[in-house]
Design an enzyme around this catalytic site. Structure first.
Site, PDB file in Angstrom:
ATOM      1  N   GLU A 178      28.669  43.572  42.722  1.00 16.24           N
ATOM      2  CA  GLU A 178      29.561  43.949  41.620  1.00 16.24           C
ATOM      3  C   GLU A 178      29.754  42.804  40.622  1.00 16.24           C
ATOM      4  O   GLU A 178      30.611  41.950  40.811  1.00 16.24           O
ATOM      5  CB  GLU A 178      30.939  44.387  42.156  1.00 16.24           C
ATOM      6  CG  GLU A 178      31.892  44.789  41.034  1.00 16.24           C
ATOM      7  CD  GLU A 178      33.274  45.234  41.503  1.00 16.24           C
ATOM      8  OE1 GLU A 178      33.595  45.063  42.691  1.00 16.24           O
ATOM      9  OE2 GLU A 178      34.028  45.760  40.667  1.00 16.24           O
ATOM     10  N   LYS A 220      27.234  47.735  41.369  1.00 16.39           N
ATOM     11  CA  LYS A 220      28.515  48.245  40.851  1.00 16.39           C
ATOM     12  C   LYS A 220      28.842  47.520  39.548  1.00 16.39           C
ATOM     13  O   LYS A 220      29.504  46.488  39.546  1.00 16.39           O
ATOM     14  CB  LYS A 220      29.611  48.021  41.896  1.00 16.39           C
ATOM     15  CG  LYS A 220      31.006  48.425  41.433  1.00 16.39           C
ATOM     16  CD  LYS A 220      31.959  48.570  42.601  1.00 16.39           C
ATOM     17  CE  LYS A 220      33.374  48.829  42.112  1.00 16.39           C
ATOM     18  NZ  LYS A 220      34.274  49.263  43.173  1.00 16.39           N
TER      19      LYS A 220
HETATM   20  P1  13P Z   1      38.609  49.770  39.400  1.00 13.80           P
HETATM   21  O1  13P Z   1      37.851  51.068  39.383  1.00 13.80           O
HETATM   22  O2  13P Z   1      40.106  49.945  39.383  1.00 13.80           O
HETATM   23  O3  13P Z   1      38.083  48.792  38.371  1.00 13.80           O
HETATM   24  O4  13P Z   1      38.343  49.100  40.811  1.00 13.80           O
HETATM   25  C1  13P Z   1      37.062  49.059  41.288  1.00 13.80           C
HETATM   26  C2  13P Z   1      36.882  47.852  42.090  1.00 13.80           C
HETATM   27  O5  13P Z   1      36.517  47.926  43.243  1.00 13.80           O
HETATM   28  C3  13P Z   1      37.097  46.549  41.462  1.00 13.80           C
HETATM   29  O6  13P Z   1      36.569  45.547  42.288  1.00 13.80           O
END
Ligand code: 13P
Length: 340
Positions: A178, A220
């Protein structure tokens, strides 16, 4: 490394209509969420809230996975069923957030780096024993007018993401990688696209150098979107086109799925953007969601910490799951918000 097992978990998380519920808020973050409904963040309140999320009937149709926080992975339902066992029994794959948040990057003012690599191999082995089949590590990239992020800031975060991903695969866990370019700030959508492109390019170069198997991971990313304070907010189609253009340039086709974060978008916008991308036809990877706030905000608002509101809270979660499941196929429209 059991390649077939990694591929099969990664593919199951993004199976038809499915995506991920990010319920992995750290203790400070869940406290902020509970503050918004004037609820104290005690261990029992956190446990009860996650139990409400994980026992909502029908969500198994659209949730391929749920990301948990360390404390949550060790908690159980009122009846004593550990959460990972409960989820797996419902056909939802349990995952775990393994990063330990961000710190200022030394000697690089304005840049942050995510920490948590020390002892990670040992923690991953324990998480796997507790039932986790995938993991998540979030890198945070801020955009600022003054040359931020710097190329080295991007590199440091990409390197840490790749170290994490390699350790996960070695431990038999699918890494969700991510790199989040924040939507805070006044930058336009063009700057977001340029920075996201640099970040993705750096991340995949590092993943490759670390020998991470692209087929056994998920990405992500943020969507390509204007900063919250930017006067010109792009329309839904423009966001969808810019995001897919950027991802198609930098994300290898071998990656099974993209699971977007919501990043502070409203729940309707997050669903609408996902829908618009899927309406543009088949992509090299599954185009799905891993939303935290965009799935949970209406649940918290309905629950308010009160037992009498549990059914309404679960209904609110089911509604968002259902609509995002439709958006996975380009079959959502805003008019469904009122109808469901
Ligand atoms: P949000 O969808 O609230 O951005 O959270 C996703 C997430 O896992 C952030 O690390």
């Amino acid at each position: 490394m059991n390649i077939d097992a990694l591929k099969s978990v990664a593919n199951a998380i993004v199976a038809k209509q499915k995506g991920v519920l990010a319920a992995d808020e750290s203790s400070p973050t869940i406290k902020k969420r509970f503050d918004s409904i004037q609820l104290e963040s005690t261990e029992e309140n956190r446990r009860r809230y996650r139990e409400i999320l994980f026992t909502a009937d029908g969500t198994e149709r659209t949730l391929g996975g749920v990301i948990l926080f360390d404390e949550t992975l060790r908690q159980s339902t009122r009846d004593g069923v550990p959460f990972p066992t409960l989820l797996a029994g419902r056909g939802i794959i349990p995952g775990i957030k393994v990063d330990q948040g961000t710190k200022a990057l030394a000697l690089h003012p304005g840049n942050k780096v995510t920490v948590g690599l020390d002892g990670l191999a040992e923690r991953l082995a324990e998480y796997r024993q507790l039932g986790a089949q995938f993991a998540k590590w979030r890198a945070v990239i801020e955009i600022d007018e003054r040359d931020i992020p710097s190329p080295f800031g991007i590199h440091a975060n990409a390197h840490a993401l790749a170290r994490y991903a390699a350790l996960c695969q070695e431990a038999g866990l699918v890494p969700i990688v991510e790199p989040e370019v924040l939507m805070d700030g006044a930058h336009g959508i063009e700057r977001c696209e340029a920075v996201t492109a640099q970040v993705l390019q750096a991340v995949f170069a590092e993943l490759d150098a670390h020998r991470v198997l692209f087929e056994g991971m998920l990405l992500k990313p943020n969507m390509v979107i204007a900063g919250k304070k930017c006067a010109r907010q792009a329309g839904v189609q423009e966001v969808a086109e810019a995001t897919l253009r950027c991802l198609r340039r930098y994300v290898p086709a071998a990656v099974p799925g993209i699971v977007f974060l919501s990043g502070g978008q409203s729940e309707e916008d997050a669903t609408d953007h996902l829908n618009a991308m899927n309406a543009m036809g088949a992509q090299p990877w599954q185009v799905s969601f891993s939303y935290g706030r965009a799935l949970q905000a209406p649940v918290l608002a309905a629950w308010k910490g009160q037992e009498g509101n549990v059914a309404a809270a679960q209904q609110a979660l089911l509604k968002r799951c259902h609509l995002n499941g439709l958006a996975r196929e380009g079959k959502y429209s805003r008019s469904m918000e009122a109808a469901t």
